[in-house]
Design a protein around this motif. Structure first.
Motif, PDB file in Angstrom:
ATOM      1  N   UNK A 148       4.067   2.903   7.223  1.00  0.00           N
ATOM      2  CA  UNK A 148       4.742   1.613   7.053  1.00  0.00           C
ATOM      3  C   UNK A 148       5.010   0.945   8.404  1.00  0.00           C
ATOM      4  N   UNK A 149       5.316   1.769   9.412  1.00  0.00           N
ATOM      5  CA  UNK A 149       5.653   1.253  10.735  1.00  0.00           C
ATOM      6  C   UNK A 149       4.443   1.124  11.646  1.00  0.00           C
ATOM      7  N   UNK A 150       3.223   1.308  11.065  1.00  0.00           N
ATOM      8  CA  UNK A 150       1.956   1.177  11.784  1.00  0.00           C
ATOM      9  C   UNK A 150       1.808   2.198  12.916  1.00  0.00           C
ATOM     10  N   UNK A 151       2.438   3.350  12.748  1.00  0.00           N
ATOM     11  CA  UNK A 151       2.271   4.434  13.710  1.00  0.00           C
ATOM     12  C   UNK A 151       1.202   5.425  13.272  1.00  0.00           C
TER      13      UNK A 151
ATOM     14  N   UNK B  14       5.194  14.468   3.565  1.00  0.00           N
ATOM     15  CA  UNK B  14       4.536  13.271   3.055  1.00  0.00           C
ATOM     16  C   UNK B  14       5.388  12.032   3.309  1.00  0.00           C
ATOM     17  N   UNK B  15       6.688  12.138   3.042  1.00  0.00           N
ATOM     18  CA  UNK B  15       7.560  10.980   3.234  1.00  0.00           C
ATOM     19  C   UNK B  15       7.627  10.569   4.705  1.00  0.00           C
ATOM     20  N   UNK B  16       7.517  11.539   5.606  1.00  0.00           N
ATOM     21  CA  UNK B  16       7.454  11.207   7.036  1.00  0.00           C
ATOM     22  C   UNK B  16       6.156  10.456   7.360  1.00  0.00           C
ATOM     23  N   UNK B  17       5.042  10.938   6.783  1.00  0.00           N
ATOM     24  CA  UNK B  17       3.765  10.245   6.978  1.00  0.00           C
ATOM     25  C   UNK B  17       3.844   8.817   6.449  1.00  0.00           C
TER      26      UNK B  17
ATOM     27  N   UNK C 232      -4.366   8.833   6.938  1.00  0.00           N
ATOM     28  CA  UNK C 232      -3.509  10.025   6.967  1.00  0.00           C
ATOM     29  C   UNK C 232      -2.840  10.292   5.617  1.00  0.00           C
ATOM     30  N   UNK C 233      -2.025   9.371   5.075  1.00  0.00           N
ATOM     31  CA  UNK C 233      -1.450   9.642   3.752  1.00  0.00           C
ATOM     32  C   UNK C 233      -2.494   9.670   2.649  1.00  0.00           C
TER      33      UNK C 233
ATOM     34  N   UNK D 187       0.839  -1.196   0.000  1.00  0.00           N
ATOM     35  CA  UNK D 187       0.000   0.000   0.000  1.00  0.00           C
ATOM     36  C   UNK D 187       0.879   1.252   0.000  1.00  0.00           C
ATOM     37  N   UNK D 188       1.953   1.240   0.772  1.00  0.00           N
ATOM     38  CA  UNK D 188       2.868   2.384   0.786  1.00  0.00           C
ATOM     39  C   UNK D 188       3.482   2.598  -0.589  1.00  0.00           C
TER      40      UNK D 188
END
Length: 313
Positions: free
Chosen positions: A269-272, A261-264, A277-278, A238-239
Motif C-alpha cells: 500500500x505504501x509502495x515499498x 502477509x499483513x506486513x507485506x 510480493x503479496x 488492489x490491496x
C-alpha cells in the motif's frame, strides 16, 4: 495449461512491419516484436494508405481558425479531408479488434503528443495533441485499449494494456450465458482491484440477464468491463482485493503467517514492495490449500506469463 486467445491489434506499420516512415525508415520496436508471438497485428500507415509516397515530404499539424489541419509544407497541400476520409473508411472496415498500438509524435498516429505548429511554413510549436488518424480511432472506439510504443516501455502501462487486450479477447470467446458467468467469476478479484462499483454493476447485470438475448448481455458486459479497466488499478483497491483473497486462508494459516502477509500488504500500500510480493504469496497459498476458485483467478495471470517477464529496451 489453457491456451490464450490471440487479440487482434491495429499497429502503426512503421513499428517493425514496413519501411513506411516519411524518411523511408523502419523502426523496430522490442515490445511490438515480442507481442507478435501472442497477438494478430493489423499494420497500417495512414499517410501511405491515403496516397503519399515513401520517402515523402513531411506533413505537420497546423492550428488554424477552423481547428487543427494537416498540411504538407513543401507542397502547401491541405491533407486534412483526405486523412479524415481514409480514417473513416479504414476503421469502418475493420474486423473486431481488441486494441491499438500507434506511433508516438506522429501527425497522423500520435495519441496525444504530436506537435501542433502556428504556421505551415516556419513558426514555432504552439501545442501538442493527437494525430488525425488517432482522433478518428478515439471517436470510433472510445473504450478500446490504445497505447503508443513510447509509453509501452513502462512496466505498469504495459501490464495495464496487456491485461485489457487479453481479457477482452477472452471475453469475446464466450459462447453462452454460463460462459459469461464463468468469465465474471474468473475476473472478479481483478475487477475489484480496478473499479469496485463497476465490478458490482457487472455482477448485477448477469444476475438480471435471464431471458435477455445473449449478444445484448455480452455487449453490455463488454462495455462495462472496458469502463471498469479504463484506468490502471489503484494501490488501495488492489490491496483490498488481496485482503479478500486472504480471507480464504485465514483458518489454515499460523499467526506468524498472517502477520507476515499483513506486513507485506502494508508495504505494498505504501509502495515499498512491488505487486508481485503479496501476489506470489497468495498464489502459493491457493496451491497449498487447493483453493481452485482462487487458483483460476485472472488476478494471478491476466495475460500470458511470457509477457510478464518482458523487460523494457
Amino acid at each position: 495449461m489453457e491456451a490464450w486467445p490471440r487479440p487482434r491489434v491495429v499497429v502503426s506499420a512503421c513499428l517493425g512491419f514496413a519501411a513506411v516512415r516519411y524518411s523511408g525508415e523502419l523502426i523496430p520496436d522490442r515490445v511490438v516484436g515480442v507481442l507478435r508471438e501472442f497477438v494478430d497485428f493489423l499494420p497500417v500507415c495512414p499517410e501511405v494508405e491515403m496516397g503519399l509516397g515513401v520517402p515523402r515530404p513531411t506533413v505537420r499539424l497546423v492550428r488554424g481558425e477552423g481547428g487543427v489541419r494537416m498540411v504538407q509544407p513543401q507542397t502547401g497541400e491541405d491533407l486534412t479531408q483526405a486523412m479524415e476520409a481514409f480514417s473513416r473508411g479504414f476503421l469502418a472496415g475493420l474486423p473486431p479488434v481488441e486494441g491499438f498500438i500507434l506511433k508516438n509524435r506522429s501527425p497522423s498516429c500520435a495519441l496525444k503528443d504530436a506537435r501542433v505548429y502556428a504556421h505551415a511554413q516556419g513558426g514555432g510549436t504552439v501545442g501538442r495533441g493527437p494525430g488525425l488518424f488517432a482522433q478518428a480511432v478515439e471517436r470510433a472506439f472510445p473504450l478500446l485499449p490504445k497505447e503508443d510504443e513510447g509509453r509501452l516501455t513502462s512496466a505498469r502501462v504495459r501490464a495495464h494494456f496487456f491485461t485489457r487486450i487479453f481479457g477482452l479477447a477472452r471475453l469475446r470467446q464466450v459462447e453462452d450465458l454460463p460462459g459469461l458467468q464463468a468469465f465474471h467469476a474468473r475476473y472478479k478479484l481483478l475487477l475489484m482491484a480496478y473499479h469496485q462499483s463497476e465490478a458490482r454493476a457487472l455482477g448485477r447485470l448477469l444476475a438480471e440477464s435471464r431471458g435477455r438475448p445473449l449478444e445484448e448481455v455480452r455487449r453490455a458486459y463488454e462495455e462495462g468491463f472496458l469502463r471498469a479497466t479504463r484506468l490502471p488499478f489503484r494501490l488501495g483497491a488492489m490491496a483490498d482485493a488481496f485482503l479478500h483473497a486472504f480471507g480464504y486462508f485465514k483458518k489454515g494459516l499460523s499467526p506468524r503467517e498472517k502477520a507476515h502477509f499483513l506486513e507485506l500488504l502494508s508495504a505494498f500500500r505504501e509502495e515499498r514492495l512491488p505487486l508481485e510480493a503479496p501476489l506470489a504469496l497468495l498464489q502459493s497459498w491457493a496451491l497449498r490449500f487447493g483453493e481452485g476458485y482462487l487458483e483460476a483467478q485472472a488476478l494471478f495471470a491476466p495475460y500470458p506469463r511470457a509477457l510478464m517477464d518482458l523487460k523494457t529496451s
